[in-house]
Motif scaffolding. Structure first.
Motif, mmCIF file in Angstrom:
data_model
loop_
_atom_site.group_PDB
_atom_site.id
_atom_site.type_symbol
_atom_site.label_atom_id
_atom_site.label_comp_id
_atom_site.label_asym_id
_atom_site.label_seq_id
_atom_site.Cartn_x
_atom_site.Cartn_y
_atom_site.Cartn_z
ATOM 1 N N LEU A 82 45.304 40.947 43.069
ATOM 2 C CA LEU A 82 45.575 41.741 44.264
ATOM 3 C C LEU A 82 44.501 41.478 45.324
ATOM 4 O O LEU A 82 44.803 41.358 46.521
ATOM 5 C CB LEU A 82 45.609 43.235 43.920
ATOM 6 N N THR A 83 43.264 41.356 44.881
ATOM 7 C CA THR A 83 42.171 41.054 45.801
ATOM 8 C C THR A 83 42.365 39.690 46.452
ATOM 9 O O THR A 83 42.120 39.504 47.649
ATOM 10 C CB THR A 83 40.823 41.098 45.056
ATOM 11 N N ALA A 84 42.828 38.698 45.668
ATOM 12 C CA ALA A 84 43.094 37.363 46.221
ATOM 13 C C ALA A 84 44.197 37.427 47.274
ATOM 14 O O ALA A 84 44.121 36.757 48.315
ATOM 15 C CB ALA A 84 43.485 36.402 45.105
ATOM 16 N N PHE A 85 45.220 38.238 47.022
ATOM 17 C CA PHE A 85 46.310 38.400 47.979
ATOM 18 C C PHE A 85 45.786 38.969 49.298
ATOM 19 O O PHE A 85 46.104 38.465 50.380
ATOM 20 C CB PHE A 85 47.380 39.328 47.398
ATOM 21 N N THR A 86 44.979 40.002 49.214
ATOM 22 C CA THR A 86 44.514 40.662 50.433
ATOM 23 C C THR A 86 43.481 39.837 51.186
ATOM 24 O O THR A 86 43.463 39.805 52.417
ATOM 25 C CB THR A 86 43.901 42.047 50.102
ATOM 26 N N SER A 442 36.800 42.653 51.343
ATOM 27 C CA SER A 442 38.117 42.757 50.701
ATOM 28 C C SER A 442 38.075 42.225 49.273
ATOM 29 O O SER A 442 38.843 42.657 48.419
ATOM 30 C CB SER A 442 39.170 42.013 51.520
ATOM 31 N N GLN A 443 37.158 41.279 49.018
ATOM 32 C CA GLN A 443 36.982 40.764 47.662
ATOM 33 C C GLN A 443 36.329 41.787 46.749
ATOM 34 O O GLN A 443 36.539 41.794 45.543
ATOM 35 C CB GLN A 443 36.110 39.500 47.690
ATOM 36 N N THR A 444 35.516 42.646 47.325
ATOM 37 C CA THR A 444 34.673 43.520 46.506
ATOM 38 C C THR A 444 35.002 45.008 46.581
ATOM 39 O O THR A 444 34.534 45.778 45.735
ATOM 40 C CB THR A 444 33.204 43.346 46.923
ATOM 41 N N PHE A 445 35.820 45.433 47.581
ATOM 42 C CA PHE A 445 35.973 46.875 47.795
ATOM 43 C C PHE A 445 36.598 47.597 46.608
ATOM 44 O O PHE A 445 36.127 48.659 46.206
ATOM 45 C CB PHE A 445 36.792 47.163 49.062
#
Length: 504
Positions: A82-86, A442-445
């Motif tokens: 999901l993080t990769a998508f965002t 966005s990768q870490t939130f």
């Protein structure tokens, strides 16, 4: 002398008159913000839709379905895929914005907006038709390229087109359309959330703002500065006469002469702009082009806007309530941007930066305290309706503070402080830094929310305190200063003057 508060009222050749032509061209250009805002709102909302999760992120759906009394609600949406998508959009936008810095000088601001709109259109179509996660992420990359091109060219276009006296108001239009895009997207998500194919409709409808902006960009003229920079002097003269609303040849020739002089100085250096910007005399410009977009993202706004539906669900809102909460948040932000438009050229940039910073700092600390009291340190308690309403109210006050300060001003400041020879390069660095910071966040939130819990909001509050102090100390007032007179601001500043005096 007030620390950092120098104000220089530059004398420009423009007559300060707001014409129909400049209003229309500025609205069309500012609509480029729609695609960025639309993407932020749409992508954040579809990640809460059950059919979307079933197709692409079934592991998250399992965690949502199995969430029990002992489940840490902060961690339900923590997923690498999901993080990769965002976040894939932001790394693509970073690269595109740097490429656009070179292309803008060669083909013009307007044409870069057209390229950005077409690329975004292709990405939106691919996302709407996505059959697997690879198509989804490829579509996001195309969206990122489109946003990168547009975000690089549009703020500069607005600053160059607007009369100096009203440059702040015109330039906030870009942030207004970003906010409008977020609100429209959240409304679409709310309307389509009950449909099994609603996520396709939400993602695919991004072609509408892309087409609107692209068609609009094709019918407006490029800025006089860009036309002069490319040697199209007759077209530049016609563009000036149109946007300034005058047939007074003396006035037009005077402003055109200023633009030609700036362009000739830029060409005389015969130096790569990415080298020039690192010279000592441009130190304040470089610092601001990095610090302002970095600090904007460290307010946490894009993360909260992007993940608002997920965030509201994580702390106990139902799916529809989470989407509705995101709509309310977007409307508040949109209204506050309108407030900024009306007062930015009256009270100045520094005042709004400082006011918004204090307001956001208070709200982030209050949100952290409320979450700690309501769902506990482990996130295992169910939030009551009263606490949920308080969280939403605090987020709305926070969004308002951002909307009349760091939101529009972070696009305005980098677009107005650079001399012509490094303007496109400076804007590219600014946009790239914006995307780079957003990419990291966005990768870490989601992982940060899982591990820091309510402390994630204290993390952002600490950065808001730092950036507010930075503005007080190092950001001079640029209200009403002509673009070609901006060097005076830095020469008279208590700190930056040592870098630019006798070198401009």
């Amino acid at each position: 002398m007030a620390i950092g508060g120098i104000s220089v009222e530059g004398q420009d050749s423009d007559n300060g008159k707001i014409t129909f032509a400049v209003v229309i061209t500025s609205i069309v250009a500012a609509s480029g913000g729609l695609i960025f805002g639309f993407d932020i709102g749409i992508s954040g909302g579809v990640t809460t839709m059950r059919p979307f999760l079933e197709k692409f992120f079934p592991s998250i759906l399992k965690k949502v379905a199995s969430a029990g009394a002992e489940t840490n609600v902060y961690c339900v949406y923590d997923s690498e895929v999901l993080t990769a998508f965002t976040s894939s959009l932001y790394i693509a936008g970073l690269v595109a914005s740097l490429v656009a810095g070179r292309l803008t000088a060669d083909i013009g601001r307007r044409n870069i907006m057209v390229v950005g709109g077409c690329t975004f259109f292709a990405g939106a179509a691919m996302n709407g038709a996505a059959q697997n996660i690879s198509m989804l992420i490829l579509g996001r990359i195309l969206l990122g390229c489109g946003v990168g091109f547009t975000n690089q060219a549009t703020p500069v276009y607005l600053s160059e087109m607007a009369p100096s006296k009203w440059r702040g108001a015109f330039s906030t239009g870009f942030q207004f359309f970003i906010g409008l895009g977020v609100v429209i997207a959240n409304c679409i998500n709310y309307a389509t959330s009950k449909l099994s194919w609603g996520w396709r409709l939400s993602l695919g409808l991004a072609v509408v703002p892309a087409a609107t902006m692209t068609i609009g960009a094709l019918i407006i003229s490029d800025t006089p500065s860009s036309l002069v920079e490319r040697g199209k002097l007759e077209q530049a003269k016609q563009s000036l006469a149109k946007v300034r609303g005058t047939n007074n040849n003396t006035e037009i020739e005077a402003e055109l002469a200023d633009l030609i002089k700036s362009s000739e100085i830029a060409r005389a250096s015969k130096e790569e702009p990415f080298v020039t910007i690192f010279k000592r005399q441009h130190r304040p410009h470089l610092v601001m082009s990095i610090a302002i977009p970095f600090f904007q993202q460290m307010t946490g706004i894009n993360i909260i806007a992007f993940y608002a539906p997920v965030l509201f669900r994580s702390v106990g809102f139902g799916n529809n309530s989470a989407l509705l909460g995101a709509v309310i948040l977007g409307l508040v932000n949109l209204g506050s941007i309108l407030v900024s438009t009306g007062i930015v050229d009256r009270f100045g940039r520094r005042f709004l930066f400082i006011l918004g910073g204090v307001q956001m700092l208070f709200c982030q600390v209050a949100i952290a305290s409320t979450l700690a009291a309501s769902i506990g340190e482990n996130g295992s308690k169910h939030i009551s309706k009263q606490y949920a309403a308080l969280v939403l109210a605090l987020m709305c006050i926070y969004a308002a503070g951002f909307g009349w300060s760091w939101g529009p001003l972070s696009w305005l400041i980098p677009s107005e402080i650079f001399p012509m020879n490094i303007r496109s390069t400076g804007q590219s660095i600014s946009v790239a830094m914006n995307f780079a910071t957003t990419f990291v966040l966005s990768q870490t939130f989601l992982a940060m929310l899982c591990h820091f819990k309510y402390g994630a909001f204290l993390f952002f509050s600490g950065w808001i305190a730092v950036m507010t102090i930075f503005i007080v100390m190092f950001m001079p007032e640029t209200k009403g200063v002509a673009l070609n007179s901006m060097h005076q601001v830095w020469e008279r500043h208590w700190f930056w003057g040592r870098y630019v005096k006798d070198q401009s």
